[in-house]
Design an enzyme around this catalytic site. Structure first.
Site, PDB file in Angstrom:
ATOM      1  N   SER A  68       0.811  -1.208   0.000  1.00  0.00           N
ATOM      2  CA  SER A  68       0.000   0.000   0.000  1.00  0.00           C
ATOM      3  C   SER A  68       0.849   1.263   0.000  1.00  0.00           C
ATOM      4  CB  SER A  68      -0.926   0.005   1.222  1.00  0.00           C
ATOM      5  OG  SER A  68      -0.193  -0.222   2.405  1.00  0.00           O
ATOM      6  N   HIS A  85      -2.576  -2.913  -5.867  1.00  0.00           N
ATOM      7  CA  HIS A  85      -3.028  -2.520  -4.534  1.00  0.00           C
ATOM      8  C   HIS A  85      -4.542  -2.655  -4.454  1.00  0.00           C
ATOM      9  CE1 HIS A  85      -3.587   0.852  -1.341  1.00  0.00           C
ATOM     10  NE2 HIS A  85      -3.629  -0.339  -0.793  1.00  0.00           N
ATOM     11  N   GLU A 101      -5.489  -0.183  -7.421  1.00  0.00           N
ATOM     12  CA  GLU A 101      -4.429   0.714  -7.893  1.00  0.00           C
ATOM     13  C   GLU A 101      -3.366  -0.135  -8.585  1.00  0.00           C
ATOM     14  OE1 GLU A 101      -3.317   4.680  -5.552  1.00  0.00           O
ATOM     15  OE2 GLU A 101      -3.208   2.920  -4.278  1.00  0.00           O
ATOM     16  N   ASN A 129      -3.325   6.123  -0.523  1.00  0.00           N
ATOM     17  CA  ASN A 129      -2.821   6.380   0.823  1.00  0.00           C
ATOM     18  C   ASN A 129      -2.111   7.716   0.957  1.00  0.00           C
ATOM     19  OD1 ASN A 129      -3.718   4.169   2.394  1.00  0.00           O
ATOM     20  ND2 ASN A 129      -2.319   2.857   1.267  1.00  0.00           N
TER      21      ASN A 129
END
Length: 303
Positions: free
Chosen positions: A125, A146, A158, A196
């Protein structure tokens, strides 16, 4: 459809924890043969039990049939060694703990034991895909996938290109993700990627707001849920993700950008040191130790 994707039928997933078993579930339900790998037999057993329970929920809601559940489970085989589990695989998805040294060690081993054409993906992540790829002799075939938690439900994946990831591999993984009924979004390799890089500073600022005594846990979550239409408040989401995972991601971004805005709040650091990790430990910003509160919260995402 690319040449690689036409041949991609066998998938290995490393790690039987929350993300790993969710990724294995998703591939298996989409008809892929999946090898789920973990060094712990107990973790594999828990992972398969979780997959079975989640499939039961889907059957109860008439999203799939009992036959679909049986077929999905039959598509998954378990292994306790990487060498055996990745033999003749088209794609390996690493979903181990968010620890850079562990991931580098795994990818060195994967590069040694996997077929030359096997694509190596990581569910990291925040950790650099380029850094992970650099320990292999196939950096063009290393990419980030991800997934979001819970994997069987959340649509986003992702897709992170490392510095040397090839166009063909990127296109293959984008197309593959669509076959899982996911929405892949291609992003470049910078700390935290997109999800993130935006989410973790918000969570961290929410913890700072609590730490500074501006408002309580319930009040902070209520403001974000009712005022910003978030389905879950940031402190509750942090508990769901795992406070240790949040801390790890913030540290990666802080080290990568050298920017104080990514520095973890002291309250988050102390909670992790104290073992208050959220749902996984039974206590974080909320207490999950009674009446199976953790399952109740997780079930909100499985409706």
């Amino acid at each position: 459809m690319t040449k690689l994707n036409k041949l991609m039928k066998k998938i290995a997933v490393i790690g039987a924890g929350t993300m790993g078993n969710g990724i294995a579930h998703t591939f298996a339900q989409s008809g892929f043969k999946v090898n789920l790998i973990d060094i712990s037999e107990a973790s594999l057993k828990r992972g398969m039990e979780t997959i079975s329970k989640n499939l039961d929920r889907m059957v109860a809601k008439e999203k799939i049939s009992e036959a679909d559940k049986t077929k999905t489970l039959s598509n998954i085989s378990t292994f306790t060694t990487i060498k055996e589990g990745v033999k003749n695989m088209d794609l390996v998805v690493e979903a181990a703990t968010e620890n850079v040294d562990l991931k580098l060690s795994i990818f060195k081993q994967l590069d040694d034991v996997c077929d030359a054409n096997t694509i190596l993906a990581t569910n990291t992540s925040s950790i650099s895909i380029t850094q992970i790829a650099a320990v292999t002799n196939r950096p063009d075939k290393v990419i980030g996938m991800h997934f979001m938690n819970p994997v069987p439900i959340m649509k986003l994946v992702e897709i992170i290109r490392g510095y040397n990831t090839s166009d063909e591999v990127t296109k293959t993984i984008m197309e593959l993700s669509k076959t899982l009924s996911k929405e892949p979004v291609e992003v470049n390799d910078y700390p935290g990627f997109v999800a993130n890089r935006i989410l973790m500073p918000m969570i961290n600022e929410s913890i700072e707001t609590l730490y500074n005594g501006v408002a309580g846990v319930k009040e902070i979550n209520t403001v974000m849920m009712l005022g910003m239409a978030h389905p879950m408040g940031p402190l509750q989401l942090a508990d769901f993700i795992g406070l240790d995972v949040c801390l790890s991601i913030l540290n990666v971004m802080y080290d990568g950008f050298k920017n104080p805005k990514y520095a973890p709040c002291p309250l988050l650091v102390n909670m992790v040191r104290a073992g208050k990790l959220g749902i996984k430990s039974g206590e974080g910003f909320y207490d999950y130790s009674e009446s199976r509160k953790a399952e109740k919260i997780a079930s909100q995402f499985l409706k």
